[in-house]
Design a protein around this motif. Sequence first.
Motif, PDB file in Angstrom:
ATOM      1  N   LEU A   4      55.696  99.426  74.855  1.00  0.00           N
ATOM      2  CA  LEU A   4      54.610 100.236  74.314  1.00  0.00           C
ATOM      3  C   LEU A   4      53.690 100.584  75.466  1.00  0.00           C
ATOM      4  N   PRO A   5      53.758 101.830  75.974  1.00  0.00           N
ATOM      5  CA  PRO A   5      52.907 102.212  77.094  1.00  0.00           C
ATOM      6  C   PRO A   5      51.437 102.333  76.681  1.00  0.00           C
ATOM      7  N   GLN A   6      50.577 102.447  77.667  1.00  0.00           N
ATOM      8  CA  GLN A   6      49.139 102.496  77.407  1.00  0.00           C
ATOM      9  C   GLN A   6      48.720 103.741  76.636  1.00  0.00           C
ATOM     10  N   GLY A   7      49.248 104.875  76.952  1.00  0.00           N
ATOM     11  CA  GLY A   7      48.822 106.109  76.303  1.00  0.00           C
ATOM     12  C   GLY A   7      49.982 106.926  75.766  1.00  0.00           C
ATOM     13  N   PRO A   8      50.703 106.419  74.759  1.00  0.00           N
ATOM     14  CA  PRO A   8      51.853 107.174  74.246  1.00  0.00           C
ATOM     15  C   PRO A   8      51.403 108.441  73.518  1.00  0.00           C
ATOM     16  N   THR A   9      52.241 109.446  73.535  1.00  0.00           N
ATOM     17  CA  THR A   9      51.961 110.673  72.803  1.00  0.00           C
ATOM     18  C   THR A   9      53.145 111.008  71.912  1.00  0.00           C
ATOM     19  N   GLN A  22      61.762 106.173  64.600  1.00  0.00           N
ATOM     20  CA  GLN A  22      62.289 106.400  65.944  1.00  0.00           C
ATOM     21  C   GLN A  22      62.559 105.086  66.674  1.00  0.00           C
ATOM     22  N   GLY A  23      61.866 104.028  66.268  1.00  0.00           N
ATOM     23  CA  GLY A  23      62.131 102.726  66.857  1.00  0.00           C
ATOM     24  C   GLY A  23      63.529 102.217  66.575  1.00  0.00           C
ATOM     25  N   GLY A  64      41.946 106.648  66.815  1.00  0.00           N
ATOM     26  CA  GLY A  64      42.588 105.894  67.891  1.00  0.00           C
ATOM     27  C   GLY A  64      43.192 104.578  67.467  1.00  0.00           C
ATOM     28  N   GLY A  65      42.439 103.760  66.704  1.00  0.00           N
ATOM     29  CA  GLY A  65      42.938 102.452  66.290  1.00  0.00           C
ATOM     30  C   GLY A  65      44.114 102.555  65.342  1.00  0.00           C
ATOM     31  N   ARG A  66      44.049 103.471  64.399  1.00  0.00           N
ATOM     32  CA  ARG A  66      45.158 103.648  63.445  1.00  0.00           C
ATOM     33  C   ARG A  66      46.395 104.173  64.159  1.00  0.00           C
ATOM     34  N   ARG A  67      46.181 105.055  65.112  1.00  0.00           N
ATOM     35  CA  ARG A  67      47.300 105.590  65.888  1.00  0.00           C
ATOM     36  C   ARG A  67      47.947 104.464  66.710  1.00  0.00           C
ATOM     37  N   GLN A  68      47.120 103.616  67.318  1.00  0.00           N
ATOM     38  CA  GLN A  68      47.653 102.511  68.120  1.00  0.00           C
ATOM     39  C   GLN A  68      48.489 101.565  67.263  1.00  0.00           C
ATOM     40  N   ARG A  69      48.045 101.307  66.041  1.00  0.00           N
ATOM     41  CA  ARG A  69      48.800 100.425  65.150  1.00  0.00           C
ATOM     42  C   ARG A  69      50.103 101.081  64.692  1.00  0.00           C
ATOM     43  N   ALA A  70      50.119 102.408  64.568  1.00  0.00           N
ATOM     44  CA  ALA A  70      51.360 103.112  64.237  1.00  0.00           C
ATOM     45  C   ALA A  70      52.368 102.948  65.374  1.00  0.00           C
ATOM     46  N   TRP A  71      51.904 103.084  66.603  1.00  0.00           N
ATOM     47  CA  TRP A  71      52.788 102.885  67.751  1.00  0.00           C
ATOM     48  C   TRP A  71      53.258 101.437  67.834  1.00  0.00           C
ATOM     49  N   SER A  72      52.388 100.502  67.484  1.00  0.00           N
ATOM     50  CA  SER A  72      52.789  99.088  67.461  1.00  0.00           C
ATOM     51  C   SER A  72      53.889  98.873  66.426  1.00  0.00           C
ATOM     52  N   ALA A  73      53.783  99.545  65.285  1.00  0.00           N
ATOM     53  CA  ALA A  73      54.812  99.433  64.245  1.00  0.00           C
ATOM     54  C   ALA A  73      56.152  99.950  64.761  1.00  0.00           C
ATOM     55  N   LYS A  74      56.137 101.041  65.500  1.00  0.00           N
ATOM     56  CA  LYS A  74      57.378 101.577  66.078  1.00  0.00           C
ATOM     57  C   LYS A  74      58.010 100.551  67.007  1.00  0.00           C
ATOM     58  N   LEU A  83      58.779  92.120  73.961  1.00  0.00           N
ATOM     59  CA  LEU A  83      57.918  93.296  73.860  1.00  0.00           C
ATOM     60  C   LEU A  83      57.105  93.424  75.140  1.00  0.00           C
ATOM     61  N   LEU A  84      57.108  94.597  75.743  1.00  0.00           N
ATOM     62  CA  LEU A  84      56.242  94.888  76.875  1.00  0.00           C
ATOM     63  C   LEU A  84      55.124  95.783  76.354  1.00  0.00           C
ATOM     64  N   LEU A  85      53.905  95.249  76.339  1.00  0.00           N
ATOM     65  CA  LEU A  85      52.768  95.960  75.767  1.00  0.00           C
ATOM     66  C   LEU A  85      51.710  96.198  76.837  1.00  0.00           C
ATOM     67  N   ASP A  86      51.397  97.458  77.099  1.00  0.00           N
ATOM     68  CA  ASP A  86      50.371  97.804  78.075  1.00  0.00           C
ATOM     69  C   ASP A  86      49.076  98.093  77.326  1.00  0.00           C
ATOM     70  N   GLU A  87      48.153  97.156  77.371  1.00  0.00           N
ATOM     71  CA  GLU A  87      46.864  97.238  76.681  1.00  0.00           C
ATOM     72  C   GLU A  87      47.027  97.564  75.194  1.00  0.00           C
ATOM     73  N   PRO A  88      47.737  96.701  74.462  1.00  0.00           N
ATOM     74  CA  PRO A  88      48.027  96.975  73.048  1.00  0.00           C
ATOM     75  C   PRO A  88      46.808  96.951  72.134  1.00  0.00           C
ATOM     76  N   THR A  89      45.698  96.398  72.603  1.00  0.00           N
ATOM     77  CA  THR A  89      44.517  96.306  71.737  1.00  0.00           C
ATOM     78  C   THR A  89      43.530  97.449  71.963  1.00  0.00           C
ATOM     79  N   THR A  90      43.884  98.399  72.799  1.00  0.00           N
ATOM     80  CA  THR A  90      43.027  99.557  73.032  1.00  0.00           C
ATOM     81  C   THR A  90      42.764 100.278  71.720  1.00  0.00           C
ATOM     82  N   TYR A  91      41.518 100.624  71.466  1.00  0.00           N
ATOM     83  CA  TYR A  91      41.058 101.360  70.282  1.00  0.00           C
ATOM     84  C   TYR A  91      41.009 100.521  69.006  1.00  0.00           C
TER      85      TYR A  91
END
Length: 102
Positions: A4-9, A22-23, A64-74, A83-91
């Motif tokens: 999970l990169p720091q700023g996924p799009t 997609q996961g 931001g926070g809801r989006r980050q949790r969606a990426w965490s779900a993926k 799991l490699l998480l780059d700043e997973p608690t951002t937002y």
Amino acid sequence: MSNLPQGPTAPEALTVEQLVRQGRYPYQNWLKQWSREDEKMVIQALEETNRSEYADHLVDALCGGRRQRAWSAKTLAQGTDTLLLDEPTTYLDMSHQIGILV
């Protein structure tokens, strides 16, 4: 291993459920298409991150926070041991930060 990169799009008009699905793509091929196990992993990841109620929402319309949790779900839907998480608690607010770290 999942990352999970720091700023996924995400592409425009992608729902949270589509993102989480997609996961499971690394487990697909010509002979093995979407399975019950794939569906189970997606549902479980959405529930673990409290994203079930946002499954039909567009990823790019979330805060931001809801989006980050969606990426965490993926990332969780991939079902990997590492799991490699780059700043997973951002937002995330404090309670959700603790949930990620515990």
